[in-house]
Design a protein around this motif. Structure first.
Motif, PDB file in Angstrom:
ATOM      1  N   GLU A 134       0.867  -1.171   0.000  1.00  0.00           N
ATOM      2  CA  GLU A 134       0.000   0.000   0.000  1.00  0.00           C
ATOM      3  C   GLU A 134       0.911   1.230   0.000  1.00  0.00           C
ATOM      4  N   LYS A 135       0.850   2.026  -1.068  1.00  0.00           N
ATOM      5  CA  LYS A 135       1.711   3.197  -1.160  1.00  0.00           C
ATOM      6  C   LYS A 135       1.124   4.357  -0.366  1.00  0.00           C
ATOM      7  N   ASP A 136       1.993   5.007   0.420  1.00  0.00           N
ATOM      8  CA  ASP A 136       1.597   6.150   1.246  1.00  0.00           C
ATOM      9  C   ASP A 136       2.030   7.419   0.515  1.00  0.00           C
ATOM     10  N   THR A 137       1.197   7.851  -0.412  1.00  0.00           N
ATOM     11  CA  THR A 137       1.580   8.945  -1.309  1.00  0.00           C
ATOM     12  C   THR A 137       1.740  10.276  -0.573  1.00  0.00           C
ATOM     13  N   PHE A 138       0.906  10.538   0.411  1.00  0.00           N
ATOM     14  CA  PHE A 138       0.902  11.865   1.041  1.00  0.00           C
ATOM     15  C   PHE A 138       1.315  11.815   2.519  1.00  0.00           C
ATOM     16  N   GLY A 139       1.615  10.673   3.046  1.00  0.00           N
ATOM     17  CA  GLY A 139       1.940  10.572   4.463  1.00  0.00           C
ATOM     18  C   GLY A 139       3.415  10.749   4.745  1.00  0.00           C
ATOM     19  N   ASP A 140       3.822  10.427   5.988  1.00  0.00           N
ATOM     20  CA  ASP A 140       5.215  10.580   6.391  1.00  0.00           C
ATOM     21  C   ASP A 140       5.973   9.256   6.314  1.00  0.00           C
ATOM     22  N   ASN A 141       5.411   8.297   5.559  1.00  0.00           N
ATOM     23  CA  ASN A 141       6.081   7.014   5.363  1.00  0.00           C
ATOM     24  C   ASN A 141       6.250   6.782   3.861  1.00  0.00           C
ATOM     25  N   PRO A 142       7.248   7.417   3.253  1.00  0.00           N
ATOM     26  CA  PRO A 142       7.400   7.305   1.788  1.00  0.00           C
ATOM     27  C   PRO A 142       7.620   5.883   1.309  1.00  0.00           C
ATOM     28  N   GLY A 143       8.075   5.002   2.195  1.00  0.00           N
ATOM     29  CA  GLY A 143       8.325   3.624   1.787  1.00  0.00           C
ATOM     30  C   GLY A 143       7.093   2.772   1.678  1.00  0.00           C
ATOM     31  N   GLY A 144       5.938   3.307   2.079  1.00  0.00           N
ATOM     32  CA  GLY A 144       4.698   2.557   1.964  1.00  0.00           C
ATOM     33  C   GLY A 144       4.515   1.514   3.049  1.00  0.00           C
ATOM     34  N   ASN A 145       3.412   0.803   2.959  1.00  0.00           N
ATOM     35  CA  ASN A 145       3.036  -0.223   3.940  1.00  0.00           C
ATOM     36  C   ASN A 145       3.069  -1.583   3.253  1.00  0.00           C
ATOM     37  N   TRP A 146       4.022  -2.415   3.619  1.00  0.00           N
ATOM     38  CA  TRP A 146       4.206  -3.719   2.975  1.00  0.00           C
ATOM     39  C   TRP A 146       3.463  -4.823   3.736  1.00  0.00           C
ATOM     40  N   LEU A 147       2.907  -5.737   2.987  1.00  0.00           N
ATOM     41  CA  LEU A 147       2.170  -6.906   3.512  1.00  0.00           C
ATOM     42  C   LEU A 147       1.114  -6.506   4.545  1.00  0.00           C
ATOM     43  N   PRO A 148       0.270  -5.519   4.237  1.00  0.00           N
ATOM     44  CA  PRO A 148      -0.738  -5.087   5.213  1.00  0.00           C
ATOM     45  C   PRO A 148      -1.692  -6.226   5.568  1.00  0.00           C
ATOM     46  N   GLY A 149      -1.999  -6.297   6.859  1.00  0.00           N
ATOM     47  CA  GLY A 149      -2.928  -7.311   7.350  1.00  0.00           C
ATOM     48  C   GLY A 149      -2.306  -8.657   7.649  1.00  0.00           C
ATOM     49  N   ALA A 150      -1.042  -8.860   7.241  1.00  0.00           N
ATOM     50  CA  ALA A 150      -0.412 -10.172   7.420  1.00  0.00           C
ATOM     51  C   ALA A 150       0.048 -10.370   8.863  1.00  0.00           C
ATOM     52  N   TYR A 151      -0.010 -11.626   9.309  1.00  0.00           N
ATOM     53  CA  TYR A 151       0.571 -12.050  10.585  1.00  0.00           C
ATOM     54  C   TYR A 151       1.523 -13.212  10.295  1.00  0.00           C
ATOM     55  N   LEU A 152       2.700 -13.150  10.915  1.00  0.00           N
ATOM     56  CA  LEU A 152       3.686 -14.211  10.712  1.00  0.00           C
ATOM     57  C   LEU A 152       4.695 -14.196  11.836  1.00  0.00           C
ATOM     58  N   ASN A 153       5.562 -15.219  11.836  1.00  0.00           N
ATOM     59  CA  ASN A 153       6.681 -15.291  12.777  1.00  0.00           C
ATOM     60  C   ASN A 153       7.904 -15.784  12.007  1.00  0.00           C
ATOM     61  N   PRO A 154       8.947 -14.959  11.862  1.00  0.00           N
ATOM     62  CA  PRO A 154      10.116 -15.372  11.065  1.00  0.00           C
ATOM     63  C   PRO A 154      10.807 -16.619  11.599  1.00  0.00           C
ATOM     64  N   ALA A 155      10.860 -16.787  12.927  1.00  0.00           N
ATOM     65  CA  ALA A 155      11.524 -17.966  13.486  1.00  0.00           C
ATOM     66  C   ALA A 155      10.766 -19.234  13.141  1.00  0.00           C
ATOM     67  N   ARG A 156       9.452 -19.153  13.129  1.00  0.00           N
ATOM     68  CA  ARG A 156       8.655 -20.320  12.723  1.00  0.00           C
ATOM     69  C   ARG A 156       9.027 -20.745  11.303  1.00  0.00           C
ATOM     70  N   ASN A 157       9.255 -19.752  10.427  1.00  0.00           N
ATOM     71  CA  ASN A 157       9.640 -20.070   9.062  1.00  0.00           C
ATOM     72  C   ASN A 157      11.031 -20.685   8.987  1.00  0.00           C
ATOM     73  N   CYS A 158      11.918 -20.314   9.901  1.00  0.00           N
ATOM     74  CA  CYS A 158      13.248 -20.928   9.943  1.00  0.00           C
ATOM     75  C   CYS A 158      13.194 -22.394  10.360  1.00  0.00           C
ATOM     76  N   LEU A 159      12.207 -22.743  11.176  1.00  0.00           N
ATOM     77  CA  LEU A 159      12.141 -24.082  11.770  1.00  0.00           C
ATOM     78  C   LEU A 159      11.161 -25.004  11.059  1.00  0.00           C
ATOM     79  N   ALA A 160      10.536 -24.518  10.007  1.00  0.00           N
ATOM     80  CA  ALA A 160       9.540 -25.329   9.303  1.00  0.00           C
ATOM     81  C   ALA A 160      10.215 -26.442   8.514  1.00  0.00           C
ATOM     82  N   ASN A 161       9.500 -27.542   8.348  1.00  0.00           N
ATOM     83  CA  ASN A 161       9.993 -28.654   7.526  1.00  0.00           C
ATOM     84  C   ASN A 161       8.919 -29.040   6.515  1.00  0.00           C
ATOM     85  N   GLY A 162       9.319 -29.875   5.554  1.00  0.00           N
ATOM     86  CA  GLY A 162       8.340 -30.403   4.608  1.00  0.00           C
ATOM     87  C   GLY A 162       8.530 -29.910   3.199  1.00  0.00           C
TER      88      GLY A 162
END
Length: 596
Positions: free
Chosen positions: A150-178
């Motif tokens: 989501e691009k923040d055209t007029f706000g104070d976050n020029p980099g935008g909002n990435w993966l809005p609404g997502a929930y995750l845990n990076p460590a879980r992804n490191c430990l996943a198998n299959g």
């Protein structure tokens, strides 16, 4: 030094470099065959590097061949050229073989010649590109994102909002198998300095997961507040990796502190981050020296400390009354050994790690990594260094700097194995570890390479398993990196230039492009670069010019906040715009570096 062209080299020239008569005669015959059978200097060099040069030849012979081959060639001659068949087996090569026409339409030819077009596609089509890469990495979300950006055209976050609404845990992804590996796959190979004649230690995914779960349960037993800041001030070893993953798995925030810091530097970082606890080691053992580490943490007036012994099962000194030994800490969860710790899933923009700038010119900037930053690290490794299942990735670093967390995510999320040497990387014992651990992707900084070359510390060790090198942190030297490539039978060096603020690189190399020494071949995937002219405006694309490097703000994984500063004022205020977008200067990352 002036070098002769290849067709002017004589037997006596070769003998003058310490090569015996019979060997020099054969070398000269092979060289003449190559010259007669090659049509271009790059083709000649590739044949020389494959058929003539090897690590046991004096480096002066390597220099004679390289500079003789490229005499009068011009700037940045290629030191490595990808074989199209091998290029098609890289991560990006396989993706483009399968979907190149879908992405690029009629402009697609093959992975080798279409990589630059694919890089441009990654910038202009972030929704398609990043969804594809996240699928390739098999990233697990408990709640999927609504979109990629989501691009923040007029706000104070020029980099935008990435993966809005997502929930995750990076460590879980490191430990996943299959998807990319089994539970019995080896995910860490390590060795302690002083045990260099013993077999390399190994840890399977099942073992790592069990130990991370136990440490996460023990963290929960401390009854800390949710999302507490927990510092790690340790060498990069197996225990620190377990601790790092456990903190992230439990939903807390790692505070990265380099194990070389003084009590004052430790204290500053603990106060800025408001850390509630710290993991450290009693001492650091280097050769016959025992360097105090816990004492520095105590002198920094740290909060609760959990202290890991450098050797054996007990610490070498008495702890403060409130502090815990590693064994006592784990003992608080002994009844939960083998019980899965359910990962705490947090929003994509939630903090997972607080890292710091060096602080050499004042208070260090406290730079939060979000849950997206680890995905940027893993994606860079997937694309630019081609980290795959079965690779062993080693990079002498520390969790106090961004390449420590980068190594964790770049290897484990890609289904690869980490190689950790718990000791100095400067001598022959590290070179032996690279051989014994069968390292296939070796990261370096130029000063380490310089030390290896000056001390000849790699001599006698077989580095033929290496597929590529990575280099970061300092400006590289052509001759030193020619020497480095020669240690592994001329495998490429992928320059990797970025910063803590972006979780990875903004300019790099690729195994689908020719690689020159101490040079970059591409902007990082998803990255758009500008050169600002004297008027501070971007020079038009493909036009020649000299100026300051700047970056389009839409960078997947980049930080958008500072704990102790105004992010917009520090990075964007007063900067020019391009096509309605404010652009980000890169001098704050690499003052004094010449990138081109």
């Amino acid at each position: 030094m002036a070098y002769k062209s290849l067709n002017s080299i004589t037997k006596s020239d070769i003998e003058a470099l310490g090569i015996s008569g019979d060997v020099s005669e054969k070398l000269l015959r092979d060289l003449e065959d190559i010259i007669h059978g090659s049509s271009t200097p790059p083709e000649t060099w590739i044949q020389i590097s494959r058929r003539i040069l090897h690590p046991n030849l004096p480096f002066s012979v390597h220099q004679m061949m390289y500079y003789g081959c490229y005499k009068d060639f011009g700037p940045d001659p290629p030191a490595w050229i990808p074989d199209p068949k091998v290029a098609s087996l890289t991560n990006v090569g396989k993706l483009l073989e399968k979907r190149g026409k879908e992405f690029l339409g009629g402009n697609y030819k093959n992975p080798f010649s279409s990589f630059s077009s694919f890089q441009e596609f990654s910038v202009s089509n972030p929704e398609v590109y990043w969804k594809t890469v996240l699928d390739e990495l098999n990233i697990l979300f408990s709640v999927p994102p609504k979109c990629i950006l989501e691009k923040d055209t007029f706000g104070d976050n020029p980099g935008g909002n990435w993966l809005p609404g997502a929930y995750l845990n990076p460590a879980r992804n490191c430990l996943a198998n299959g998807f990319k590996r089994r539970l019995d796959d080896i995910v860490i190979r390590w060795r302690d300095e002083g045990s260099d004649d013993l077999p390399v230690n190994t840890m399977t995914l099942l073992e790592l997961r069990s130990q991370v779960w136990l440490a996460a349960h023990a963290l929960s037993a401390l009854d800390l507040e949710e999302e507490s800041a927990i510092a790690v001030d340790m060498p990069m070893n197996v225990e620190s990796v377990i601790i790092y993953l456990a903190i992230v798995l439990a939903g807390h925030v790692v505070v990265s502190i380099a194990d070389s810091f003084s009590p004052r530097e430790i204290s500053t970082r603990l106060k800025i981050s408001k850390a509630k606890a710290i993991f450290t080691q009693d001492v650091i053992i280097r050769g016959d020296k025992s360097i105090p580490l816990y004492r520095r943490v105590v002198d920094a007036e740290a909060p609760l400390a959990i202290v890991v012994p450098a050797r054996g099962s007990s610490c070498r000194m008495k702890l403060r009354e409130k502090d815990l030994s590693w064994n006592k800490f784990l003992g608080n969860a002994r009844n939960l050994r083998g019980v899965e710790y359910v990962a705490v899933e947090k929003p994509a923009g939630a903090y997972t790690n607080i890292l710091f700038s060096s602080g050499t010119t004042g208070e260090p900037k406290a730079i939060p990594w979000t849950n997206i930053s680890p995905l940027k690290s893993a994606a860079d490794a997937w694309c630019h260094l081609d980290v795959q299942q079965g690779d062993v990735v080693a990079w002498p670093t520390n969790l106090g700097w961004m390449m420590g967390p980068w190594l964790v995510y770049a290897s484990l999320i890609n289904g690869a194995c980490m190689g950790l040497y718990n000791g100095s990387p400067l001598g022959p014992t590290f070179a032996k570890f690279v051989q014994d651990a069968e390292v296939s992707v070796l990261g370096v900084i130029p000063s380490i390479v310089r030390t290896w070359q000056n001390s000849n510390s790699t001599s006698g060790y077989d580095w033929s398993r290496i597929r590529c090198f990575g280099s970061t942190g300092e400006a590289s030297n052509i001759d030193e990196y020619l020497w480095l490539m020669g240690r592994a039978h001329y495998k490429p060096v992928i320059e990797y230039c970025g910063g803590t603020e972006i979780g990875g690189s903004f300019i790099s190399g690729s195994l689908l492009q020719p690689q020159s020494l101490a040079a970059f071949s591409t902007a990082a995937m998803g990255c758009k670069l500008f050169i600002l002219g004297e008027d501070s405006n971007p020079i038009p694309p493909y036009a020649a010019g000299v100026g300051e490097l700047a970056l389009c703000p839409y960078m997947f994984g980049a930080s958008s906040t500072l704990l102790n500063g105004n992010h917009f004022k520090v990075y964007f205020q007063g900067m020019p715009t391009f096509q309605g977008q404010v652009i980000q200067p890169l001098s704050y990352l690499y003052r004094g570096f010449h990138l081109f």
